[in-house]
Design an enzyme around this catalytic site. Structure first.
Site, PDB file in Angstrom:
ATOM      1  N   HIS A 119       0.930  -1.049   0.026  1.00 27.95           N
ATOM      2  CA  HIS A 119       0.106   0.096   0.055  1.00 27.95           C
ATOM      3  C   HIS A 119       0.935   1.298  -0.053  1.00 27.95           C
ATOM      4  O   HIS A 119       1.650   1.316   0.762  1.00 27.95           O
ATOM      5  CB  HIS A 119      -0.810   0.050   1.228  1.00 27.95           C
ATOM      6  CG  HIS A 119      -1.859   0.931   1.318  1.00 27.95           C
ATOM      7  ND1 HIS A 119      -1.785   2.225   1.293  1.00 27.95           N
ATOM      8  CD2 HIS A 119      -3.219   0.501   0.952  1.00 27.95           C
ATOM      9  CE1 HIS A 119      -3.038   2.918   1.012  1.00 27.95           C
ATOM     10  NE2 HIS A 119      -4.028   2.033   0.827  1.00 27.95           N
ATOM     11  N   ARG A 122      -5.832  10.471  -0.234  1.00 29.17           N
ATOM     12  CA  ARG A 122      -5.491  11.035  -1.578  1.00 29.17           C
ATOM     13  C   ARG A 122      -6.651  11.240  -2.441  1.00 29.17           C
ATOM     14  O   ARG A 122      -6.787  12.077  -3.084  1.00 29.17           O
ATOM     15  CB  ARG A 122      -4.568   9.958  -2.189  1.00 29.17           C
ATOM     16  CG  ARG A 122      -3.067  10.188  -1.875  1.00 29.17           C
ATOM     17  CD  ARG A 122      -1.940   9.144  -2.321  1.00 29.17           C
ATOM     18  NE  ARG A 122      -2.506   8.094  -1.626  1.00 29.17           N
ATOM     19  CZ  ARG A 122      -2.411   6.868  -2.487  1.00 29.17           C
ATOM     20  NH1 ARG A 122      -1.874   6.790  -3.740  1.00 29.17           N
ATOM     21  NH2 ARG A 122      -2.730   5.747  -1.852  1.00 29.17           N
TER      22      ARG A 122
HETATM   23  O1  MEZ Z   1      -9.112  -1.753  -0.855  1.00 29.99           O
HETATM   24  C1  MEZ Z   1      -8.276  -1.443   0.083  1.00 29.99           C
HETATM   25  O2  MEZ Z   1      -7.187  -1.819   0.309  1.00 29.99           O
HETATM   26  C2  MEZ Z   1      -8.560  -0.346   0.973  1.00 29.99           C
HETATM   27  C3  MEZ Z   1     -10.005   0.171   1.077  1.00 29.99           C
HETATM   28  C4  MEZ Z   1      -7.710   0.417   1.554  1.00 29.99           C
HETATM   29  C5  MEZ Z   1      -7.697   1.962   1.821  1.00 29.99           C
HETATM   30  O3  MEZ Z   1      -6.841   2.269   1.436  1.00 29.99           O
HETATM   31  O4  MEZ Z   1      -8.498   2.311   2.501  1.00 29.99           O
END
Ligand code: MEZ
Length: 571
Positions: free
Chosen positions: A327, A347
């Site tokens: 992430h 974002r």
């Molecule tokens: O789908 C995801 O991983 C999610 C909803 C994460 C996020 O950034 O909130």
């Protein structure tokens, strides 16, 4: 509070803000999105999947000779807890129509649909408590094409593009076409979606979406969905049995090669129990707690890839197990919450990633793998990162812009989880940016399934993060929340259909002995015993003494443990 030495960099963020705010108020992108060539270059140069030792060939099992993520290859080349002669299968301890391994969103959906559509009973066996799952942790939202300007076809195209055109098309079709129905199913069960004043859904952008399609329950979307599904499951104790702290450690087969249940391990009494089931669903989630390439993780404590290894030993093929999602925005500071998720919706609402000089260096809503790679490049190659006291590094995510764009109070109202996460450490994200760095978030690949959640083993179904193929080699935000709902429901439907017709033969664990032999024939030498069940965070010297205890391997020794040893544990 941030340490004093970060103050100069923070001042630069403030200095560049008026100009960036002006840009954000215009319809054009605040920074030029990358073209295909630029994307390829940043991925190949900086995504952790492309590091030299990130992948290696696995020597055993259905994917033998394929290059997989190194930690996954380690995980698969491991010993089982049990051998076939250690378990009496003649009189199973429990019998059920559908055994569901995993107490997250996919498992709950499956149990409810098997009950509602087929009148079938199920047992949910879960390693920790019900709801201790990545489902609970997701924040920013769920994609589904429900707005007037959107369609499942657009959603399909975005998902395929985000996945580098490697997704299994029939799975993406199922995902996107079932999406609007899932929104209603969840609302009928009690999920309270964020809505506009006219009652229509509030929608937001995520990385790689061509339409605003992110539906949310503030930034507690996963918690809202998980609690609603759990409540409904608990409303039917006569139909859905729950076994907490009882993870499956091995699948049981029958003499015709069909899956016929699992062996469970009671974490409290340390006893093993057998469950005979007409059909079995793996809904165990992903592997974030394997800390691939040493990264911090957004994942819950039990995410140790247990389903992968159980299915693999039984003969199920895996797909895209060379692809890991980081992430883009995990917490880098405060260190107490390093790796925690900072939702992409920040974002989506206008938050901008900035280097130590307060400069934008990437379009804020590139697909995840691209955005994460660009952040790594900024820190590693360009020296644009801000070091933390413990040796991490991060870039700023300028969150105060959000209230400037949407009005005072917006952040606290729409991102209460995020606001609280930081204010506990004296950082008010409406006034100060967050320091972020990519964090291990998602297992892009998994056990190969078709649109009925079937694997190549009759009677074995998979749904949610444990499955592979749907997201190609990069998942877009909000598609996993939709995934476990769509495919959890489908698993309940199709595993239920199958359970009504199958007549199981003699139960067997012979596949475990065969796998041991394959390991020996391939010359694999390892002290790893899996499923891992729980990650180990003990320091290296403690780990060494743990492994030496009794001169034997310990069940649950983690991949991390193996990677920490330079020499063999007995040396
Ligand atoms: O789908 C995801 O991983 C999610 C909803 C994460 C996020 O950034 O909130």
């Amino acid at each position: 509070m941030y340490p004093d030495y970060m103050e100069e960099s923070l001042r630069k963020v403030v200095q560049t803000r008026p100009k960036r705010l002006e840009l954000a108020r215009k319809p054009d992108p605040v920074y030029p999105p990358m073209n295909a060539e630029e994307r390829r270059a940043v991925l190949e140069g900086f995504h952790p999947d492309f590091e030299a030792s990130a992948r290696r060939k696995v020597r055993v099992g259905p994917n033998r000779d394929e290059s997989l993520t190194t930690e996954v290859a380690d995980l698969l080349e491991s010993h089982a807890w049990l051998r076939s002669n250690q378990v009496d299968l003649k009189k199973p301890d429990f019998e059920t129509d559908l055994l569901i391994i995993g107490g997250g969103g996919a498992g709950c959906n499956a149990a409810l649909v098997a009950m509602k559509e087929h009148g079938l009973r199920s047992i949910i066996a879960t390693k920790l408590r019900m709801g201790d799952a990545n489902t609970m942790m997701s924040q920013g939202g769920m994609q589904a094409a429900v707005s007037r300007t959107d369609s499942p076809t657009r959603h399909y195209l975005d998902a395929i593009g985000g996945g580098h055109f490697e997704n299994k098309p029939e799975l993406v079709r199922a995902l996107t076409e079932d999406g609007p129905g899932v929104v209603k199913w969840l609302e009928d069960l009690g999920v309270v979606w964020d809505k506009q004043q006219d009652g229509s859904m509030k929608t937001m952008h995520g990385g790689g979406t061509s339409r605003k399609r992110m539906l949310s329950c503030r930034d507690y979307t996963g918690a809202m969905i998980m609690r609603t599904l759990m409540d409904e499951v608990r409303n039917h104790p006569d139909m859905i049995g729950i076994k907490e702290f009882m993870p499956a450690v091995e699948l049981i087969m029958d003499d015709k090669g069909r899956c016929a249940g699992a062996v469970l391990y009671d974490m409290e009494s340390e006893e093993f129990f057998t469950v005979k089931a007409k059909s079995t669903l793996i809904a165990t989630g992903g592997y974030g707690r394997l800390h691939i390439r040493g990264y911090d993780t957004t994942n819950h404590y039990g995410a140790t890839g247990d389903g992968l290894v159980m299915a693999y030993r039984a003969g199920a093929k895996l797909m895209y197990m060379d692809s890991v999602q980081y992430h883009p925005t995990g917490v880098s500071f405060p260190e107490q919450i390093a790796g925690f998720l900072v939702t992409e919706a920040i974002r989506g609402a206008g938050g901008q990633p900035l280097n130590k000089d307060g400069e934008l260096f990437v379009f804020p809503r590139e697909p995840r793998d691209i955005e994460a790679s660009a952040i790594i490049r900024e820190c590693v190659q360009n020296g644009g990162g801000v070091p933390t006291p413990s040796g991490r590094v991060g870039v700023w995510l300028d969150s105060p812009l959000i209230d400037m764009l949407h009005g005072e109070g917006y952040t606290e109202k729409h991102f209460p989880a995020m606001y609280r996460q930081f204010i506990r450490y004296g950082i008010d994200i409406t006034k100060l940016p967050m320091l972020i760095y990519p964090s291990l978030h998602y297992q892009n690949g998994g056990i190969e399934i078709n649109e009925r959640c079937e694997t190549d083993i009759p009677g074995l179904y998979v749904a949610g993060e444990a499955s592979g193929g749907l997201h190609g080699r990069n998942r877009l935000m909000g598609n996993s929340v939709l995934d476990y709902n769509v495919f959890g429901r489908r698993a309940g439907r199709y595993a239920g259909e199958y359970a009504k017709t199958v007549k199981l033969g003699k139960l067997s664990l012979a596949h475990l002995d065969a796998y041991e032999k394959e390991l020996a024939d391939a010359g694999v030498k390892t002290d790893l015993v899996t499923p891992v069940l729980l990650p180990s965070y003990a320091p290296k010297d403690v780990k060494k003494r743990q492994l030496l205890r009794g001169g034997n391997v310990l069940p649950g020794a983690s991949v991390l443990q193996n990677r920490l040893f330079d020499e063999s544990p007995g040396a």
